[in-house]
Design a protein around this motif. Structure first.
Motif, PDB file in Angstrom:
ATOM      1  N   SER A  54     -14.064  67.810  14.195  1.00 33.29           N
ATOM      2  CA  SER A  54     -15.271  67.037  14.459  1.00 33.29           C
ATOM      3  C   SER A  54     -15.852  66.519  13.151  1.00 33.29           C
ATOM      4  CB  SER A  54     -16.311  67.899  15.184  1.00 33.29           C
ATOM      5  OG  SER A  54     -16.668  69.010  14.379  1.00 33.29           O
ATOM      6  N   VAL A  55     -16.422  65.322  13.204  1.00 27.90           N
ATOM      7  CA  VAL A  55     -17.053  64.717  12.029  1.00 27.90           C
ATOM      8  C   VAL A  55     -18.409  64.170  12.430  1.00 27.90           C
ATOM      9  CG1 VAL A  55     -14.871  64.122  10.897  1.00 27.90           C
ATOM     10  CG2 VAL A  55     -15.926  62.495  12.463  1.00 27.90           C
ATOM     11  N   ARG A  56     -19.284  64.040  11.429  1.00 28.36           N
ATOM     12  CA  ARG A  56     -20.603  63.449  11.654  1.00 28.36           C
ATOM     13  C   ARG A  56     -20.749  62.210  10.778  1.00 28.36           C
ATOM     14  NH1 ARG A  56     -25.000  67.794  10.535  1.00 28.36           N
ATOM     15  NH2 ARG A  56     -23.652  68.169   8.723  1.00 28.36           N
ATOM     16  N   HIS A  57     -21.642  61.322  11.203  1.00 33.58           N
ATOM     17  CA  HIS A  57     -21.832  60.068  10.481  1.00 33.58           C
ATOM     18  C   HIS A  57     -23.286  59.931  10.050  1.00 33.58           C
ATOM     19  CE1 HIS A  57     -18.226  59.449  12.988  1.00 33.58           C
ATOM     20  NE2 HIS A  57     -17.788  58.788  11.921  1.00 33.58           N
ATOM     21  N   VAL A  58     -23.496  59.106   9.037  1.00 34.69           N
ATOM     22  CA  VAL A  58     -24.817  59.020   8.417  1.00 34.69           C
ATOM     23  C   VAL A  58     -25.776  58.124   9.184  1.00 34.69           C
ATOM     24  CG1 VAL A  58     -23.903  59.497   6.131  1.00 34.69           C
ATOM     25  CG2 VAL A  58     -24.092  57.119   6.903  1.00 34.69           C
ATOM     26  N   ARG A  59     -25.262  57.330  10.135  1.00 37.81           N
ATOM     27  CA  ARG A  59     -26.140  56.465  10.923  1.00 37.81           C
ATOM     28  C   ARG A  59     -25.532  56.253  12.296  1.00 37.81           C
ATOM     29  NH1 ARG A  59     -23.842  51.657  11.666  1.00 37.81           N
ATOM     30  NH2 ARG A  59     -22.475  50.742  10.066  1.00 37.81           N
TER      31      ARG A  59
END
Length: 221
Positions: A6-11
């Motif tokens: 899983s990854v997260r994004h800044v916007r």
């Protein structure tokens, strides 16, 4: 099955829409031009057999950052990609079509883009072979063809309204040529030959077979 981490994004995602229809492009299609395009589609898809992708009037998008940068070829072929029921073609996902075809008939249907604008977009698209058929020009001027050479899209010398189809010749191991011939109730249309023999539709082959059987039956009576 491989599980991706899983990854997260800044916007949040700001998706771009690449529609399959556009009212500005829909200027209508005359019966003659429609028959020419449909005949070409039937012959090409029959030839490719699903091993390679073909499109007809689908939007081809060539800039992932700008939905306005697109074309809608009357026919195109992408080698090495299996045929699917796609609505639009995105170059950054499936690659640029090697072969594109434009059918022009000024008195039959209006065009959203002038040919000069289309030519600039075909250069940007990166297609290797572009064929243009203008049904209303005089004999000897109706068929034009362009090849991508060292980054340039260069027009060929076309003689006697016939020219090789380099894309299909190189991919399928036979000699293919563009010719102008009768088809589907149209006196002159864009056709393909393989090793000098006209590629036919199922309907044309059936008609020829029935005629042959009738002759054979008559010779036995």
């Amino acid at each position: 099955m491989t599980h991706l981490p899983s990854v997260r994004h800044v916007r949040p995602v700001q998706p771009l829409e690449f529609p399959s229809t556009n009212a500005e492009w829909d200027l209508g299609e005359g019966l003659r031009r429609g028959r020419i395009c449909e005949l070409l589609w039937v012959v090409v898809t029959r030839l490719l057999g699903g091993a390679h992708a073909a499109g007809k009037d689908n939007f081809v998008y060539y800039d992932a950052n700008d939905p306005k940068k697109c074309l809608a070829p009357d026919g195109f072929v992408k080698l090495g990609v299996a045929q699917t029921l796609f609505d639009t073609w995105k170059v950054w996902e499936n690659g640029a079509p090697e072969l594109c075809v434009e059918i022009l008939s000024p008195s039959d249907a209006k065009e959203f883009l002038p040919l000069a604008t289309k030519m600039k977009r075909y250069r940007a698209l990166g297609t290797k072979e572009l064929v243009i058929f203008n049904v209303e020009l005089p004999v000897g001027a109706r068929l034009r063809s362009f090849d991508r050479l060292r980054g340039d899209l260069v027009e060929r010398i076309v003689e006697n309204d016939t020219t090789p189809c380099l894309t299909l010749t190189q991919a399928l191991g036979a000699r293919f040529d563009w010719v102008l011939a009768r088809g589907d109730g149209v006196d002159v249309t864009l056709r393909l030959t393989r090793d000098g023999i006209l590629l036919q539709t199922d309907k044309e082959e059936l008609t020829a077979l029935r005629a042959e059987l009738a002759i054979q039956s008559g010779s036995r009576t």
